[in-house]
Scaffold this motif. Structure first.
Motif, PDB file in Angstrom:
ATOM      1  N   HIS A 178       0.855  -1.186   0.000  1.00  0.00           N
ATOM      2  CA  HIS A 178       0.000   0.000   0.000  1.00  0.00           C
ATOM      3  C   HIS A 178       0.886   1.230   0.000  1.00  0.00           C
ATOM      4  O   HIS A 178       1.576   1.501   0.977  1.00  0.00           O
ATOM      5  N   GLN A 180      -1.402  -1.667  -4.250  1.00  0.00           N
ATOM      6  CA  GLN A 180      -2.462  -0.682  -3.996  1.00  0.00           C
ATOM      7  C   GLN A 180      -1.855   0.713  -4.009  1.00  0.00           C
ATOM      8  O   GLN A 180      -1.191   1.116  -3.055  1.00  0.00           O
ATOM      9  N   SER A 230      -2.910   4.592  -1.554  1.00  0.00           N
ATOM     10  CA  SER A 230      -3.501   3.960  -0.378  1.00  0.00           C
ATOM     11  C   SER A 230      -2.581   4.243   0.810  1.00  0.00           C
ATOM     12  O   SER A 230      -1.450   3.774   0.859  1.00  0.00           O
ATOM     13  N   ASN A 287      -7.921   5.588   1.037  1.00  0.00           N
ATOM     14  CA  ASN A 287      -7.667   5.323  -0.383  1.00  0.00           C
ATOM     15  C   ASN A 287      -8.294   6.386  -1.268  1.00  0.00           C
ATOM     16  O   ASN A 287      -9.400   6.846  -0.995  1.00  0.00           O
TER      17      ASN A 287
END
Ligand code: FAD
Length: 412
Positions: free
Chosen positions: A190, A218, A221, A237
């Motif tokens: 992330h 991701q 995020s 996010n």
């Protein structure tokens, strides 16, 4: 208070290197290094501690042994700056008056900006290679994890060594692959940034490893909270439509990298630019307003990659420019924004990103010998064996192998 020709605030990679470089060039002038810590840390080594390659103790030395001969070490922190009076206030109640001031305090790790993170670091599977005491816990977790979610995070820029959050992940994935348990561990990355790495030339090689390790990538995020007891991480996010949402992810292991910013003592001083870092000319590294002040390393308000590799190039430039300023001469040297980030994509292989201002590639070695855009064993050998030597015995001692201050090309 005391008076010095040159006062350096911060005795880290940048402060020590610059002091050594100045004293090599002009022995006999008075130089003070203001540094509260009794230890100095080779932070680039922490990635390899977390990867089970280096021992923790290899990355720490007593500050006293690194202060160059001829410099005075003042063991205190700077608490305030009065640039119009050429004065720095110290935590021990005294102050230093300077001819030239060099600011090298580094960047501040803001652990408390992520709710619940500080309390659970070092426990509940939560670790970070960004701390000396925790890097060994990373390797312990990697070795003992048998199954579950392994979550790695990266905060918004600016951070030091922007590749380090993913380096920790690749070395972990490689260890799990070697143990044959990759199928039992779901890895996710992330990052608050919109891309995997800031310079596009290196992204394809890194994406190959994201796919090989089957990492759930991701983007945009951002880690905002950690519940250690429940082993749950909360992310903020930004979706494709620009809308913000929250998500919760359970983890067995969490490698967290904290948001980073200029320390308050700089941010709240007249030296700071809008972003809180010291406002310097990107080429000469001299303050945009105060002719007798310079900054380098992670605290400089410049757009280069915040790395020790950048410091290696900046230190001799600040040394010659500061000496010129001390003698009332014009600036003599320019920094081109060089920085380097050795991305440890697997044990024994590195994608060696080397680039300057604007993401311009600046390979040190010819491409036929080492193409930084591909994983190479040679780059790993440099990282494991050559760079620590270059750091401890070259840069910190003012022995500037292959680093000649670049003659001035700008108008500054
Ligand atoms: P530092 O070395 O952090 O030193 C700052 C010093 O200032 C400290 O000693 C501190 O105690 C002192 N200080 C702070 N506040 C004050 C105050 N108020 N008064 C006086 N002194 C103060 N770089 C690379 O080139 N390659 C890598 O592979 C790499 N990997 C990294 C991996 C990790 C996990 C980390 C954390 C960093 C990595 N880096 C890497 C980045 C590199 O360590 C830094 O860019 C480098 O240390 C910057 O040097 P500096 O002197 O600006 O800051």
């Amino acid at each position: 208070g005391l008076t010095y020709d040159i006062a350096i605030i911060g005795g880290g990679a940048a402060g020590i290197s610059t002091a050594a470089s100045i004293l090599k060039r002009k022995p006999g002038i008075t130089v003070a290094i203001v540094e509260p810590s009794g230890s100095h840390f080779y932070q680039p080594g922490w990635t390899l501690v977390g990867g089970g390659v280096f021992k923790q103790s290899q990355t720490r030395r007593p500050e006293k042994k690194l202060i160059p001969p001829g410099a005075d070490w003042i063991q205190a922190a700077a608490t305030g700056f009065e640039p119009d009076s050429h004065l720095v206030h110290l935590s021990n109640g005294s102050s230093v008056r300077y001819g030239i001031l060099i600011v090298a305090t580094g960047i501040m790790l803001d652990w408390d900006a992520v709710e619940g993170l500080s309390e659970t670091l070092g426990r509940n599977g939560v670790t970070s290679n960004y701390r000396y005491d925790l890097a060994p816990y990373t390797w312990q977790l990697v070795q003992t994890l048998g199954r579950g979610n392994a979550v790695f995070t990266q905060p918004p820029m600016p951070i030091k060594c922007a590749g380090a959050p993913q380096k920790a992940m690749y070395l972990a994935c490689d260890a799990w692959r070697r143990r044959g348990i990759s199928d039992n561990i779901a890895v996710s990355f992330h990052t608050a940034t919109p891309g995997l790495f800031g310079v596009k030339d290196y992204v394809p090689a890194l994406m190959e490893y994201i796919e090989r390790y089957r990492i759930d990538l991701q983007l945009k995020s951002n880690l905002v909270a950690v519940d250690g007891a429940r082993q749950v991480a909360t992310f903020s996010n930004v979706g494709a439509d620009g809308a913000t949402s929250r998500s919760e992810v359970e983890f067995a292991m969490l490698h967290a990298v904290p948001p980073q910013r200029a320390p308050d003592v700089i941010r709240n001083s007249p030296l700071a630019g809008k972003d809180g870092f010291v406002a310097v000319d990107p080429a000469t590294l001299r303050h945009v307003k105060y002719d007798d002040i310079f900054a380098l390393g992670d605290i400089a308000g410049t757009s280069n990659a915040k790395t020790a590799a950048a410091v290696r190039k900046q230190a001799p430039i600040v040394a010659v420019n500061a000496l010129a300023a001390l003698e009332g001469r014009p600036m003599v040297a320019d920094y081109d924004g060089y920085g380097a980030c050795p991305l440890t994509v697997e044990r024994g292989k590195i994608v060696l990103a080397e680039f300057g201002y604007g993401g311009k590639l600046e390979p040190t070695l010819p491409t036929w010998l080492l193409d930084g855009r591909r994983p190479t064993h040679l780059a790993w050998l440099l990282k494991e064996y050559v760079m620590p030597l270059l750091y401890w015995d070259g840069m910190l001692k003012g022995r500037e192998l292959m680093v000649e201050p670049r003659p001035l090309t700008s108008k500054s």
